[in-house]
Design a protein around this motif. Structure first.
Motif, PDB file in Angstrom:
ATOM      1  N   ASP A  52       3.047  78.208  22.938  1.00  0.00           N
ATOM      2  CA  ASP A  52       1.814  78.331  23.743  1.00  0.00           C
ATOM      3  C   ASP A  52       1.074  79.203  22.834  1.00  0.00           C
ATOM      4  O   ASP A  52      -0.092  79.166  23.234  1.00  0.00           O
ATOM      5  N   THR A  53       1.225  79.311  21.427  1.00  0.00           N
ATOM      6  CA  THR A  53       0.265  79.768  20.645  1.00  0.00           C
ATOM      7  C   THR A  53      -1.198  79.200  20.446  1.00  0.00           C
ATOM      8  O   THR A  53      -2.091  79.815  20.391  1.00  0.00           O
ATOM      9  N   CYS A  54      -1.073  77.803  20.400  1.00  0.00           N
ATOM     10  CA  CYS A  54      -2.268  76.975  20.466  1.00  0.00           C
ATOM     11  C   CYS A  54      -3.133  77.211  21.590  1.00  0.00           C
ATOM     12  O   CYS A  54      -4.264  77.341  21.551  1.00  0.00           O
ATOM     13  N   HIS A  55      -2.660  77.593  22.881  1.00  0.00           N
ATOM     14  CA  HIS A  55      -3.401  77.876  24.058  1.00  0.00           C
ATOM     15  C   HIS A  55      -3.854  79.369  24.103  1.00  0.00           C
ATOM     16  O   HIS A  55      -5.087  79.542  24.406  1.00  0.00           O
ATOM     17  N   LYS A  56      -3.216  80.173  23.452  1.00  0.00           N
ATOM     18  CA  LYS A  56      -3.520  81.557  23.123  1.00  0.00           C
ATOM     19  C   LYS A  56      -4.659  81.906  22.192  1.00  0.00           C
ATOM     20  O   LYS A  56      -5.631  82.705  22.078  1.00  0.00           O
ATOM     21  N   LYS A  57      -4.516  81.000  20.875  1.00  0.00           N
ATOM     22  CA  LYS A  57      -5.300  81.185  19.564  1.00  0.00           C
ATOM     23  C   LYS A  57      -6.109  80.123  19.074  1.00  0.00           C
ATOM     24  O   LYS A  57      -6.731  80.170  18.087  1.00  0.00           O
ATOM     25  N   GLY A  58      -5.801  79.021  19.635  1.00  0.00           N
ATOM     26  CA  GLY A  58      -6.343  77.776  19.471  1.00  0.00           C
ATOM     27  C   GLY A  58      -5.882  77.109  17.969  1.00  0.00           C
ATOM     28  O   GLY A  58      -6.466  76.164  17.443  1.00  0.00           O
ATOM     29  N   ARG A  59      -4.606  77.820  17.364  1.00  0.00           N
ATOM     30  CA  ARG A  59      -4.104  76.827  16.266  1.00  0.00           C
ATOM     31  C   ARG A  59      -2.616  77.135  16.320  1.00  0.00           C
ATOM     32  O   ARG A  59      -1.990  77.764  17.166  1.00  0.00           O
ATOM     33  N   CYS A  60      -1.861  76.235  15.779  1.00  0.00           N
ATOM     34  CA  CYS A  60      -0.578  75.996  15.799  1.00  0.00           C
ATOM     35  C   CYS A  60       0.082  76.898  14.668  1.00  0.00           C
ATOM     36  O   CYS A  60      -0.475  77.125  13.493  1.00  0.00           O
ATOM     37  N   VAL A  61       1.289  77.510  14.960  1.00  0.00           N
ATOM     38  CA  VAL A  61       1.750  78.342  13.949  1.00  0.00           C
ATOM     39  C   VAL A  61       2.655  77.725  12.997  1.00  0.00           C
ATOM     40  O   VAL A  61       2.960  78.136  11.872  1.00  0.00           O
ATOM     41  N   GLN A  62       3.153  76.407  13.077  1.00  0.00           N
ATOM     42  CA  GLN A  62       3.973  75.473  12.353  1.00  0.00           C
ATOM     43  C   GLN A  62       3.002  75.270  10.909  1.00  0.00           C
ATOM     44  O   GLN A  62       1.969  74.820  10.974  1.00  0.00           O
ATOM     45  N   LYS A  63       3.866  75.445   9.938  1.00  0.00           N
ATOM     46  CA  LYS A  63       3.336  75.042   8.636  1.00  0.00           C
ATOM     47  C   LYS A  63       3.534  73.733   8.343  1.00  0.00           C
ATOM     48  O   LYS A  63       4.393  73.353   7.495  1.00  0.00           O
ATOM     49  N   ASP A  64       2.827  72.755   8.752  1.00  0.00           N
ATOM     50  CA  ASP A  64       2.797  71.483   8.282  1.00  0.00           C
ATOM     51  C   ASP A  64       1.444  70.853   8.265  1.00  0.00           C
ATOM     52  O   ASP A  64       0.385  71.467   8.451  1.00  0.00           O
ATOM     53  N   ASP A  65       1.377  69.547   8.338  1.00  0.00           N
ATOM     54  CA  ASP A  65       0.085  68.850   8.411  1.00  0.00           C
ATOM     55  C   ASP A  65      -0.987  68.717   9.561  1.00  0.00           C
ATOM     56  O   ASP A  65      -1.923  68.117   9.470  1.00  0.00           O
ATOM     57  N   PHE A  66      -0.422  69.339  10.709  1.00  0.00           N
ATOM     58  CA  PHE A  66      -1.159  68.935  12.013  1.00  0.00           C
ATOM     59  C   PHE A  66      -2.524  69.364  11.915  1.00  0.00           C
ATOM     60  O   PHE A  66      -3.566  68.987  12.268  1.00  0.00           O
ATOM     61  N   GLU A  67      -2.774  70.811  11.511  1.00  0.00           N
ATOM     62  CA  GLU A  67      -4.036  71.197  11.558  1.00  0.00           C
ATOM     63  C   GLU A  67      -5.121  70.692  10.602  1.00  0.00           C
ATOM     64  O   GLU A  67      -6.074  70.571  11.316  1.00  0.00           O
ATOM     65  N   SER A  68      -4.652  70.400   9.584  1.00  0.00           N
ATOM     66  CA  SER A  68      -5.718  69.679   8.731  1.00  0.00           C
ATOM     67  C   SER A  68      -5.951  68.275   9.142  1.00  0.00           C
ATOM     68  O   SER A  68      -7.167  67.814   9.195  1.00  0.00           O
ATOM     69  N   MET A  69      -4.877  67.764   9.719  1.00  0.00           N
ATOM     70  CA  MET A  69      -4.999  66.333  10.356  1.00  0.00           C
ATOM     71  C   MET A  69      -5.852  66.583  11.281  1.00  0.00           C
ATOM     72  O   MET A  69      -6.805  65.586  11.456  1.00  0.00           O
ATOM     73  N   LYS A  70      -5.852  67.330  12.270  1.00  0.00           N
ATOM     74  CA  LYS A  70      -6.702  67.772  13.650  1.00  0.00           C
ATOM     75  C   LYS A  70      -8.172  67.809  12.994  1.00  0.00           C
ATOM     76  O   LYS A  70      -9.201  67.361  13.621  1.00  0.00           O
ATOM     77  N   GLU A  71      -8.357  68.496  11.850  1.00  0.00           N
ATOM     78  CA  GLU A  71      -9.777  68.848  11.408  1.00  0.00           C
ATOM     79  C   GLU A  71     -10.527  67.769  10.947  1.00  0.00           C
ATOM     80  O   GLU A  71     -11.664  67.334  11.196  1.00  0.00           O
TER      81      GLU A  71
END
Ligand code: FMN
Length: 223
Positions: A52-71
């Motif tokens: 649920d961190t994405c719902h709370k903070k808007g970012r995922c805690v996992q250190k992989d390619d997801f966030e840069s892919m989303k950007e």
């Protein structure tokens, strides 16, 4: 128009889905779109941990390619999803990406983008998968303009039949034209509006636990 494609197959750029996707992107390029393919082979976007961190903070805690892919996706105008049929559904690689978009779906963050879906299979049953992928696009806020699919019966020595190639090419061209015109089909508009009310209600109900999403709805969407 800038289009990002998510190609979710372990065969990557050498697979059947890549061949079909390229026909779609050729159609988009013929309309002067810029295209980029992100390959998901399975080790770069991990499964959702349901923390649920994405719902709370808007970012995922996992250190992989997801966030840069989303950007990268957020900076684009179009999103094309491409998957092989794996047991009557999208590949696990694409499903992992979809699950990781749970926060983006709550906020319908892909609003304003246009999309399309591409599926290949060994023997058929692709349409329901394309419909599912396009539903994902709709509930993320995007406008799907259609899909294309083909099985191995439509392919000979790595080349799809002319009809399939034509359908794929025209899907790419339709994607660009729809984006430029800003048209939103009535059925997509209805589903999006209904889902938007549902998400707004959900996030309002969970506002204490999900401050990021509550702030997003309030500030970015003015609601
Ligand atoms: C794990 C797995 C499950 C599959 N399940 C199906 C299926 O249920 N129905 C089908 O028609 N083809 C199925 N296939 C075949 C693939 O959908 C087909 O070969 C596809 O074109 C592969 O695309 P790719 O080369 O881009 O990976 C499956 C293949 C794999 C590896």
């Amino acid at each position: 128009m800038r289009i990002i494609s998510v190609l979710a197959s372990p065969h990557g750029l050498k697979g059947n889905t890549a061949v079909l996707l390229r026909h779609v992107l050729d159609g988009a390029k013929a309309e002067d779109a810029q295209t980029e393919i992100i390959v998901l082979k399975g080790d770069t976007v991990l499964s959702c941990r349901a923390c649920d961190t994405c719902h709370k903070k808007g970012r995922c805690v996992q250190k992989d390619d997801f966030e840069s892919m989303k950007e990268t996706i957020m900076a684009a105008d179009g999103l094309v999803l491409a998957s092989p049929n794996y047991i009557f559904n999208v590949s696990a690689q694409l499903k992992a990406f979809m699950d990781r978009c749970c926060g983006a779906i709550h906020c319908m963050e892909f609003w304003g983008k246009y999309g399309a879906s591409v599926v290949t299979s060994g023997g058929g049953d692709e349409k329901a998968i394309v419909d599912y992928m396009n539903h994902f696009l709709t509930i993320s806020g995007a406008v799907p303009v259609g899909g294309v699919w083909a099985s191995m019966a439509d392919m000979s020595e790595g080349v799809f039949s002319e009809n399939v190639q034509k359908d794929a090419h025209s899907l790419g061209s339709r994607l660009v034209k729809a984006f430029r015109s800003g048209e939103v089909p009535v059925d997509v508009d209805l589903v999006r509006k209904k889902f938007r009310e549902r998400m707004r209600g959900l996030v309002d109900y969970r506002k204490e636990e999900w401050p990021y999403e509550y702030a997003y709805w309030k500030e970015k969407l003015g609601e």
